[in-house]
Design an enzyme around this catalytic site. Structure first.
Site, mmCIF file in Angstrom:
data_model
loop_
_atom_site.group_PDB
_atom_site.id
_atom_site.type_symbol
_atom_site.label_atom_id
_atom_site.label_comp_id
_atom_site.label_asym_id
_atom_site.label_seq_id
_atom_site.Cartn_x
_atom_site.Cartn_y
_atom_site.Cartn_z
ATOM 1 N N HIS A 19 -45.412 5.155 27.297
ATOM 2 C CA HIS A 19 -45.900 4.582 26.035
ATOM 3 C C HIS A 19 -46.958 3.510 26.296
ATOM 4 C CE1 HIS A 19 -41.720 5.652 24.264
ATOM 5 N NE2 HIS A 19 -42.595 6.441 23.670
ATOM 6 N N LYS A 43 -31.316 9.636 14.621
ATOM 7 C CA LYS A 43 -30.041 9.444 13.931
ATOM 8 C C LYS A 43 -29.049 8.666 14.771
ATOM 9 C CE LYS A 43 -30.393 13.069 10.538
ATOM 10 N NZ LYS A 43 -31.531 13.851 11.068
ATOM 11 N N ARG A 92 -47.785 15.187 26.215
ATOM 12 C CA ARG A 92 -47.356 15.483 27.572
ATOM 13 C C ARG A 92 -47.532 16.974 27.833
ATOM 14 N NH1 ARG A 92 -42.212 11.937 26.317
ATOM 15 N NH2 ARG A 92 -42.867 12.891 24.371
ATOM 16 N N SER A 130 -38.320 8.832 26.640
ATOM 17 C CA SER A 130 -37.211 7.895 26.409
ATOM 18 C C SER A 130 -35.880 8.593 26.666
ATOM 19 C CB SER A 130 -37.249 7.365 24.977
ATOM 20 O OG SER A 130 -38.428 6.641 24.754
#
Ligand SMILES: Nc1ncnc2c1ncn2[C@@H]1O[C@H](COP(=O)(O)OP(=O)(O)OP(=O)(O)O)[C@@H](O)[C@H]1O
Ligand SMILES: [Mg+2]
Length: 161
Positions: A19, A43, A92, A130
């Site tokens: 990032h 979520k 990516r 992540s």
């Protein structure tokens, strides 16, 4: 001259060196970049939105022209509310492409004034996400090459190491 403002949206759960690489390269293109954490994206996140904002603020402090914020609801509405004209996304692999293409097309239809700018990942980060970082950290692997030190520390705390 009109200020070129871009929104860099994502879940940033947590922020990674991948990032940050996109952010730093983006700063050469835009006058101001707003990192915007999506409140409704994930979520079951590992970090709360507040924790994520805190971690991002820690690692971007000292970077001029970067603002850290969060948003609810439609991205294009948020982009309009901060008077930005661009959305930055990183790419990516091919697997990113289909989703990103759909999102950019929908957003373009919802707001024709806003353009999504894609930046190709750097070779060192093309496999960094992540999700992968969380999996490795949870299993006790070393993630110091992939996240800033403060994020690495938080991951260790989260997983009780
Ligand atoms: N290593 C990377 N290189 C280039 N772009 C990246 C990288 N990691 C994330 N991005 C981009 O940053 C933006 C925000 O991504 P997001 O917060 O979903 O991160 P992520 O790593 O994909 O997380 P997750 O694994 O939860 O999906 C997306 O456009 C994503 O493609
Ligand atoms: Mg993702």
């Amino acid at each position: 001259m009109v200020e070129r403002v871009a929104v860099y949206p994502g879940s940033f759960d947590p922020i990674t060196n991948g990032h940050l690489d996109i952010l730093q390269r983006g700063l050469r293109l835009f006058d101001k970049i707003i990192i915007a954490v999506a409140r409704n994206a994930e979520k079951r996140p590992l970090f709360t939105v507040e924790e994520r904002l805190e971690m991002i603020r820690e690692v971007v402090q000292g970077l001029e022209n970067v603002i850290v914020d969060s948003f609810d609801g439609l991205l294009v509405d948020y982009v309009r509310s901060v008077a930005a004209m661009f959305i930055i996304r990183g790419l990516r692999a091919m697997s990113d492409f289909e989703y990103e293409f759909q999102m950019a097309s929908v957003n373009r239809t919802l707001n024709g004034q806003v353009d999504t700018i894609f930046m190709m990942t750097s070779k060192d980060y093309f496999f960094v996400s992540s999700r992968t970082i969380k999996e490795v950290a949870e299993l006790g692997g070393c993630v110091e090459k992939f996240v800033p030190p403060s994020v690495e520390r938080r991951l260790r705390e989260k997983f009780g190491r």
